[in-house]
Design a protein around this motif. Structure first.
Motif, PDB file in Angstrom:
ATOM      1  N   ASN A  31     -46.212 -43.713 -33.868  1.00 22.01           N
ATOM      2  CA  ASN A  31     -45.486 -44.977 -33.940  1.00 22.01           C
ATOM      3  C   ASN A  31     -44.749 -45.102 -35.271  1.00 22.01           C
ATOM      4  N   THR A  32     -43.751 -45.984 -35.279  1.00 23.89           N
ATOM      5  CA  THR A  32     -43.024 -46.233 -36.522  1.00 23.89           C
ATOM      6  C   THR A  32     -43.695 -47.334 -37.350  1.00 23.89           C
ATOM      7  N   GLU A  33     -44.645 -48.027 -36.745  1.00 24.96           N
ATOM      8  CA  GLU A  33     -45.446 -49.016 -37.466  1.00 24.96           C
ATOM      9  C   GLU A  33     -46.916 -48.820 -37.093  1.00 24.96           C
ATOM     10  N   TRP A  34     -47.765 -48.840 -38.082  1.00 26.76           N
ATOM     11  CA  TRP A  34     -49.195 -48.710 -37.832  1.00 26.76           C
ATOM     12  C   TRP A  34     -49.965 -49.335 -38.987  1.00 26.76           C
ATOM     13  N   SER A  35     -51.241 -49.511 -38.810  1.00 22.70           N
ATOM     14  CA  SER A  35     -52.049 -50.130 -39.861  1.00 22.70           C
ATOM     15  C   SER A  35     -53.478 -49.611 -39.770  1.00 22.70           C
ATOM     16  N   GLU A  36     -54.229 -49.837 -40.856  1.00 25.24           N
ATOM     17  CA  GLU A  36     -55.659 -49.512 -40.886  1.00 25.24           C
ATOM     18  C   GLU A  36     -56.374 -50.656 -41.602  1.00 25.24           C
ATOM     19  N   SER A  37     -57.584 -50.930 -41.176  1.00 21.44           N
ATOM     20  CA  SER A  37     -58.366 -51.978 -41.827  1.00 21.44           C
ATOM     21  C   SER A  37     -59.838 -51.619 -41.734  1.00 21.44           C
ATOM     22  N   GLU A  38     -60.615 -52.142 -42.668  1.00 18.42           N
ATOM     23  CA  GLU A  38     -62.048 -51.908 -42.665  1.00 18.42           C
ATOM     24  C   GLU A  38     -62.763 -53.035 -43.385  1.00 18.42           C
ATOM     25  N   LYS A  39     -63.994 -53.270 -42.974  1.00 18.36           N
ATOM     26  CA  LYS A  39     -64.852 -54.194 -43.684  1.00 18.36           C
ATOM     27  C   LYS A  39     -65.562 -53.425 -44.777  1.00 18.36           C
ATOM     28  N   THR A  40     -65.570 -53.976 -45.967  1.00 18.84           N
ATOM     29  CA  THR A  40     -66.170 -53.295 -47.108  1.00 18.84           C
ATOM     30  C   THR A  40     -66.828 -54.331 -48.006  1.00 18.84           C
ATOM     31  N   SER A  41     -67.004 -54.023 -49.278  1.00 17.09           N
ATOM     32  CA  SER A  41     -67.626 -54.977 -50.201  1.00 17.09           C
ATOM     33  C   SER A  41     -67.108 -54.776 -51.600  1.00 17.09           C
ATOM     34  N   ILE A  42     -67.281 -55.787 -52.419  1.00 20.04           N
ATOM     35  CA  ILE A  42     -66.925 -55.731 -53.839  1.00 20.04           C
ATOM     36  C   ILE A  42     -68.141 -56.195 -54.616  1.00 20.04           C
ATOM     37  N   SER A  43     -68.577 -55.362 -55.567  1.00 18.87           N
ATOM     38  CA  SER A  43     -69.767 -55.686 -56.349  1.00 18.87           C
ATOM     39  C   SER A  43     -69.384 -56.147 -57.748  1.00 18.87           C
ATOM     40  N   ILE A  44     -70.134 -57.103 -58.239  1.00 20.13           N
ATOM     41  CA  ILE A  44     -69.970 -57.568 -59.612  1.00 20.13           C
ATOM     42  C   ILE A  44     -71.144 -57.009 -60.411  1.00 20.13           C
ATOM     43  N   GLN A  79     -60.318 -54.866 -46.179  1.00 19.04           N
ATOM     44  CA  GLN A  79     -59.203 -54.096 -46.726  1.00 19.04           C
ATOM     45  C   GLN A  79     -58.248 -53.742 -45.588  1.00 19.04           C
ATOM     46  N   THR A  80     -56.978 -54.092 -45.762  1.00 22.41           N
ATOM     47  CA  THR A  80     -55.970 -53.848 -44.723  1.00 22.41           C
ATOM     48  C   THR A  80     -54.720 -53.245 -45.345  1.00 22.41           C
ATOM     49  N   THR A  81     -54.189 -52.205 -44.685  1.00 25.08           N
ATOM     50  CA  THR A  81     -52.945 -51.589 -45.145  1.00 25.08           C
ATOM     51  C   THR A  81     -52.013 -51.410 -43.957  1.00 25.08           C
ATOM     52  N   ASP A  82     -50.783 -51.905 -44.097  1.00 24.12           N
ATOM     53  CA  ASP A  82     -49.759 -51.781 -43.045  1.00 24.12           C
ATOM     54  C   ASP A  82     -48.696 -50.787 -43.487  1.00 24.12           C
ATOM     55  N   TYR A  83     -48.261 -49.949 -42.538  1.00 26.14           N
ATOM     56  CA  TYR A  83     -47.238 -48.944 -42.815  1.00 26.14           C
ATOM     57  C   TYR A  83     -46.074 -49.137 -41.834  1.00 26.14           C
ATOM     58  N   ARG A  84     -44.859 -48.947 -42.334  1.00 27.10           N
ATOM     59  CA  ARG A  84     -43.678 -49.070 -41.476  1.00 27.10           C
ATOM     60  C   ARG A  84     -42.605 -48.102 -41.930  1.00 27.10           C
ATOM     61  N   ILE A  85     -42.151 -47.284 -41.014  1.00 21.35           N
ATOM     62  CA  ILE A  85     -41.075 -46.347 -41.328  1.00 21.35           C
ATOM     63  C   ILE A  85     -39.764 -47.124 -41.399  1.00 21.35           C
ATOM     64  N   THR A  86     -39.077 -47.012 -42.525  1.00 24.50           N
ATOM     65  CA  THR A  86     -37.834 -47.767 -42.734  1.00 24.50           C
ATOM     66  C   THR A  86     -36.589 -46.893 -42.706  1.00 24.50           C
ATOM     67  N   GLY A  87     -36.762 -45.593 -42.683  1.00 26.18           N
ATOM     68  CA  GLY A  87     -35.607 -44.702 -42.652  1.00 26.18           C
ATOM     69  C   GLY A  87     -36.050 -43.259 -42.766  1.00 26.18           C
ATOM     70  N   GLN A  88     -35.162 -42.356 -42.407  1.00 26.90           N
ATOM     71  CA  GLN A  88     -35.489 -40.942 -42.533  1.00 26.90           C
ATOM     72  C   GLN A  88     -34.236 -40.099 -42.579  1.00 26.90           C
ATOM     73  N   THR A  89     -34.399 -38.921 -43.178  1.00 30.31           N
ATOM     74  CA  THR A  89     -33.349 -37.916 -43.217  1.00 30.31           C
ATOM     75  C   THR A  89     -33.891 -36.664 -42.535  1.00 30.31           C
ATOM     76  N   ALA A  90     -33.155 -35.594 -42.643  1.00 33.30           N
ATOM     77  CA  ALA A  90     -33.618 -34.350 -42.031  1.00 33.30           C
ATOM     78  C   ALA A  90     -34.895 -33.845 -42.713  1.00 33.30           C
ATOM     79  N   GLU A  91     -35.097 -34.239 -43.985  1.00 26.91           N
ATOM     80  CA  GLU A  91     -36.234 -33.711 -44.741  1.00 26.91           C
ATOM     81  C   GLU A  91     -37.335 -34.731 -44.994  1.00 26.91           C
TER      82      GLU A  91
END
Length: 525
Positions: free
Chosen positions: A179-192, A215-227
């Motif tokens: 896909n040209t758009e995808w994401s990943e997410s996970e439940k995690t923790s932060i310790s003090i 934690q969530t990260t979204d990715y989106r393809i915005t353009g491309q060339t031959a390389e």
């Protein structure tokens, strides 16, 4: 001259022409827009297959810079991260990850920057923030599939500021569905981590509290060339716990990634983050930028050559330290002292440190130049592990003849040993030794302790201290006057008056007035 009818016909003709051109232009623009929309919609729907095509035996390296802007200073973490593909098949890749980042800090003011470890640790709102509790100093091996989805990790390369692991910065997950758009997410923790005390390795980490996070990260393809393919990234890492409607701790940011289609890997990336920590009374923010760029073959070869040269120097230092542990044990000494020196002559660190401690606690009845020379040799080896112990032992065993060597050591040893070396020098009461210690008033890291030693030494150090008076150097000026307030005499008053008459430096005059007042009060004038 044209008649009214002719004018009307000409105007109508020209208007009709303009109308025709305008209508034609509108048709062209409309057609172009339709073509563009078809292309865009086709691109959005088009599947883009991206995979990591790295194969066994290949090596890749990235130059990384991380800049965090705090209230008082800016920290830069920079270095090189390397991947070696140790195993690969059609579905997966195993990587050996190596590398490290060096930290440099630059103060935002002209004041001397004191490392945070030397400050009250609880004053920083970000003290003790960690996203995981993984162990360090293990071999770092990472297994992932061809889409960058990590299966197992052995070891840790955890970075500060909740950034994650160094080894994963350039390993982004890709879309198995292309896909040209995808994401990943996970439940995690932060310790003090509690900042009331410095954590010890054997005692373990003192966790104050652990908060659930997402934690969530979204990715989106915005353009491309031959390389290359350009990918837009949006990242969010936040606690479930809220403060006034916002996460108590939050790392959020955006960036761009260039993915090399031919090579099958990240070519470069740039990320801009903001790290927040919120409380009921305040909001603290740290802007963070991350940049990473894959090194060319030529750059990697040069880097490896430089590393090889550094390794040679490191091996030379090790050899030098080993040589320092080789010395002849004097025959004309008692059995107990001989046993101590035998332990010092080993390569066992614990035995060496114990031997040096015994030497520092000894109470010799006579001078032993042989032992002081052994201790000087140990210090010249540059072995940081024993520098403090050997320096303390020299206070007991050094002789007056050792002063030139001690002065030389004064510029070589770090702050762990400089205090004791100053004691050794001043113990012998030589003019060159006093001058050498007084010169340390110009060194920011050693000036504070040097001033205390000179005050304890008394007015015999006055001449050497007066020689360090420099109206153009405020930091040195403050240190010199702090000493003269305690040991200065009529000689200091005359020297200060002489300089005051010839300088227009207001800083000098301000501090000079306070010093003169203190000296006169102490001298009863």
């Amino acid at each position: 001259m044209l008649s009214g009818i002719q004018l009307r016909d000409l105007f109508a003709s020209r208007f009709d022409g303009f109308h025709f051109v305008t209508r034609r232009l509108s048709e062209i623009i409309l057609g172009a827009m339709l073509v563009f929309l078809v292309q865009v919609s086709g691109y959005a729907a088009e599947k883009t297959k991206l995979t990591y095509t790295w194969e066994q035996g290949q090596h890749f390296a990235y130059r990384i810079d991380i800049i965090a802007t705090l209230d008082d200073y800016t920290e830069t973490l920079s270095g090189v991260e390397q991947y070696e593909v140790i195993k690969s098949d059609s579905d997966s890749i195993s990587l050996r990850c190596t590398g490290s980042l060096n930290s440099t800090k630059k103060s935002k003011s002209k004041r001397l920057l004191i490392h945070p470890m030397r400050l009250h640790r609880h004053r920083s709102p970000f003290t003790g923030l960690t996203h995981n509790m993984m162990r360090s100093f293990e071999p770092h091996v990472l297994n992932m599939n061809r889409y960058g989805e990590i299966d197992t990790i052995k070891g840790s390369s955890s970075l500060p500021y909740l950034i994650g692991n160094l080894s994963e910065i350039n390993l982004i997950p890709l879309s198995p569905e292309n896909n040209t758009e995808w994401s990943e997410s996970e439940k995690t923790s932060i310790s003090i981590i509690s900042s009331d005390r410095i954590p010890l390795t054997l005692r373990g980490t003192n966790v104050e509290k652990t908060m659930g996070a997402k934690q969530t990260t979204d990715y989106r393809i915005t353009g491309q060339t031959a390389e290359d393919v350009s990918i837009e990234v949006k990242h969010s890492y936040r606690t479930i716990a809220m403060v006034d409607g916002s996460p108590e701790v939050e790392l959020a940011g955006t960036g761009t990634i260039q993915f090399d289609k031919k090579q099958g890997g990240v070519k470069s990336l740039t990320m801009n983050y903001k790290l927040f920590r919120r409380s009921e009374t305040s909001v603290h923010k740290i802007p963070i930028t991350i940049s990473s760029k894959q090194m060319t073959k030529a750059e990697l070869l040069k880097y490896r050559a430089d590393q090889k040269e550094l390794q040679k120097k490191h091996q030379a230092e090790i050899k030098k330290r080993k040589e320092a542990s080789k010395f002849e044990i004097p025959e004309n000494i008692d059995v107990d002292l001989k046993n101590i020196l035998q332990d010092l002559a080993t390569t066992n660190v614990l035995k060496r440190k114990a031997a040096l401690k015994k030497l520092s606690e000894a109470n010799p009845t006579q001078e032993s130049p042989e032992i002081s020379k052994i201790l000087i040799k140990v210090l010249k080896s540059g072995d940081i592990i024993v520098v403090a112990d050997a320096s303390k032992a020299l206070v007991v065993w050094s002789t007056k003849e050792d002063v030139p060597a001690l002065i030389e050591l004064l510029s070589q040893v770090n702050i762990l040993g400089s205090d004791a070396i100053m004691d050794s020098i001043l113990k012998h009461q030589t003019s060159e030794g006093i001058i050498a210690v007084a010169k340390l008033l110009k060194e920011p890291l050693k000036s504070h302790n040097a001033s205390k030693k000179l005050i304890a030494y008394g007015s015999r150090a006055e001449d050497a201290v007066l020689d360090q008076l420099d109206p153009s150097n405020l930091l040195t000026l403050v240190r010199v006057f702090s000493v003269l307030k305690e040991i200065g005499t009529e000689k200091s008053l005359n020297k200060i008056d002489e300089i005051s008459r010839s300088t227009k430096n207001q800083n000098f005059k301000f501090h000079a007035a306070a010093a003169v007042k203190a000296i006169k009060a102490r001298e009863g004038k």
